[in-house]
Motif scaffolding. Structure first.
Motif, PDB file in Angstrom:
ATOM      1  N   VAL A  79      37.247 -88.549-114.262  1.00 24.88           N
ATOM      2  CA  VAL A  79      37.389 -87.598-115.282  1.00 24.88           C
ATOM      3  C   VAL A  79      37.715 -88.653-116.592  1.00 24.88           C
ATOM      4  CG1 VAL A  79      37.934 -85.504-113.918  1.00 24.88           C
ATOM      5  CG2 VAL A  79      39.686 -87.023-114.930  1.00 24.88           C
ATOM      6  N   TRP A 137      42.442 -86.010-117.703  1.00 20.45           N
ATOM      7  CA  TRP A 137      43.225 -86.668-116.683  1.00 20.45           C
ATOM      8  C   TRP A 137      44.787 -86.484-117.307  1.00 20.45           C
ATOM      9  CZ3 TRP A 137      46.837 -91.062-116.406  1.00 20.45           C
ATOM     10  CH2 TRP A 137      47.166 -91.569-115.145  1.00 20.45           C
ATOM     11  N   LEU A 165      42.014 -87.017-108.668  1.00 22.47           N
ATOM     12  CA  LEU A 165      41.458 -87.352-109.985  1.00 22.47           C
ATOM     13  C   LEU A 165      41.907 -88.507-110.338  1.00 22.47           C
ATOM     14  CD1 LEU A 165      42.099 -84.149-112.349  1.00 22.47           C
ATOM     15  CD2 LEU A 165      40.038 -84.480-111.054  1.00 22.47           C
ATOM     16  N   LYS A 199      37.875 -87.758-107.912  1.00 24.49           N
ATOM     17  CA  LYS A 199      36.815 -87.554-109.049  1.00 24.49           C
ATOM     18  C   LYS A 199      37.234 -88.273-110.145  1.00 24.49           C
ATOM     19  CE  LYS A 199      34.775 -84.030-111.720  1.00 24.49           C
ATOM     20  NZ  LYS A 199      34.856 -82.433-112.085  1.00 24.49           N
TER      21      LYS A 199
END
Length: 364
Positions: free
Chosen positions: A255, A260, A193, A253
């Protein structure tokens, strides 16, 4: 000399000719930046004051969490010692490597967060940063700069060079693996992330910064300017860095920052974050990173003038992210990307003849 040689070998920059024969190019003197006369004997100190003709001071403790009082002995008192040396026996040009952290104050953040465009000129007097600087490191550099500005008024030939985040070499990607941006890259790859942060980062390759400093220090005429900004055009953001990682095959990804942070907090509560590269900086990255990572736009006319028609390498930092990834894979900080048919392939950076990572702790 052993320590100096070992560090240069780690960065693949050491040349045996530096320490051979009667005319040694490099002489190492053991001292302590936090002590008067750098901890040297009176004889050593006055010998240096007699023999030295130019001073470049880039030594500092770089830490984003320590308070000013903890950083003052190394970062501020060493500047006073350098100014003393520069004015003892004969005047010596003094080049101080500072940081754009002296500009990251609350007044600036309020303006940028409201959408106002702020461009810091190289002749800015720093008075807007007298209060409101975000961390002890920036405060220590601010005090040092003010001391140097006063010394210039009193006749000491000096100037200040302000780099931002210094990233890897433009040719082989070699870098400091303990750097904040590198920890963000490694930590987010581990999390899979990354936070949506579009604020500008002032980043430059290390060979650009080093070459520009040498260029500025090579001729006394450049002392006609008091400050030089190191600024990379076009600029990049954290989003640019992570999108480059995605293009090179990493499954991470995007976010929002709040999500996060929540992921980091939950992992920390469950003691599942100790091995993450971001763990030592957890307090810093959870403390409104979207605001604190904002960088003012910098005018760098003085630097551009000094490096014009020279061999100082100028690169788009975004084009170098692949080389930094390749280096981090090579030294074991990053795993190879999971996507084998990525849009961009990992570039060949040649042989890297090192066996350990580089940085303050030599590890992540």
């Amino acid at each position: 000399m052993r320590r100096l040689k070992q560090n240069n070998q780690t960065y693949m920059t050491w040349k045996d000719s530096w320490n051979k024969g009667e005319n040694q190019n490099v002489i190492a003197i053991c001292g302590d930046l936090s002590k008067e006369k750098f901890g040297l004997s009176s004889h050593q100190w006055y010998r240096l004051c007699h023999d030295v003709d130019l001073i470049i001071h880039s030594g500092a403790m770089v830490h984003w969490i320590y308070p000013y009082a903890q950083l003052k002995p190394i970062n501020v008192l060493s500047t006073i010692q350098c100014l003393t040396m520069a004015s003892t026996h004969h005047l010596k040009p003094f080049y101080f490597v500072s940081s754009v952290s002296v500009l990251n104050n609350m007044e600036f953040l309020k303006k940028t967060n409201s959408g106002e465009t702020v461009i810091i000129q190289e002749n800015d007097d720093l008075e807007s940063s007298r209060t409101g600087l975000l961390n002890g490191y920036g405060q220590s550099k601010w005090v040092s700069e003010k001391l140097i500005m006063k010394a210039i008024e009193r006749g000491i030939p000096a100037c200040i060079i302000r780099p931002g985040f210094i990233l890897g070499h433009s040719q082989n990607g070699m870098l400091n693996t303990d750097d904040f941006i590198i920890r963000m890259m490694a930590g987010c790859a581990q999390l899979k992330l990354f936070p949506d942060i579009s604020s500008i980062l002032n980043t430059c390759p290390v060979d650009y910064v080093a070459s520009a400093i040498i260029r500025i220090a090579s001729q006394e005429k450049w002392l006609s300017h008091n400050v030089y900004h190191m600024w990379n055009t076009p600029c990049i953001s954290f989003n640019d860095i992570f999108e480059e990682m995605q293009l090179h095959g990493y499954n991470i990804k995007k976010v929002n920052y709040e999500e996060w942070c929540q992921t980091l907090k939950e992992l920390n509560i469950n003691h599942a974050l100790e091995n993450n590269a971001l763990y030592p900086l957890l307090h810093f990255v959870l403390n409104d990173l979207t605001a604190s990572s904002n960088t003012p736009l910098l005018n760098d006319d003085n630097t551009r003038e000094a490096i014009a028609n020279s061999d100082v390498p100028i690169h788009n930092i975004k084009d170098l992210i692949g080389k930094y990834i390749a280096y981090l894979i090579n030294v074991g900080i990053l795993d190879s990307p999971s996507e084998q048919n990525a849009i961009k392939s990992i570039p060949d950076i040649g042989e890297i003849s090192i066996t350990k990572t580089v940085g303050r702790h030599h590890q992540l």
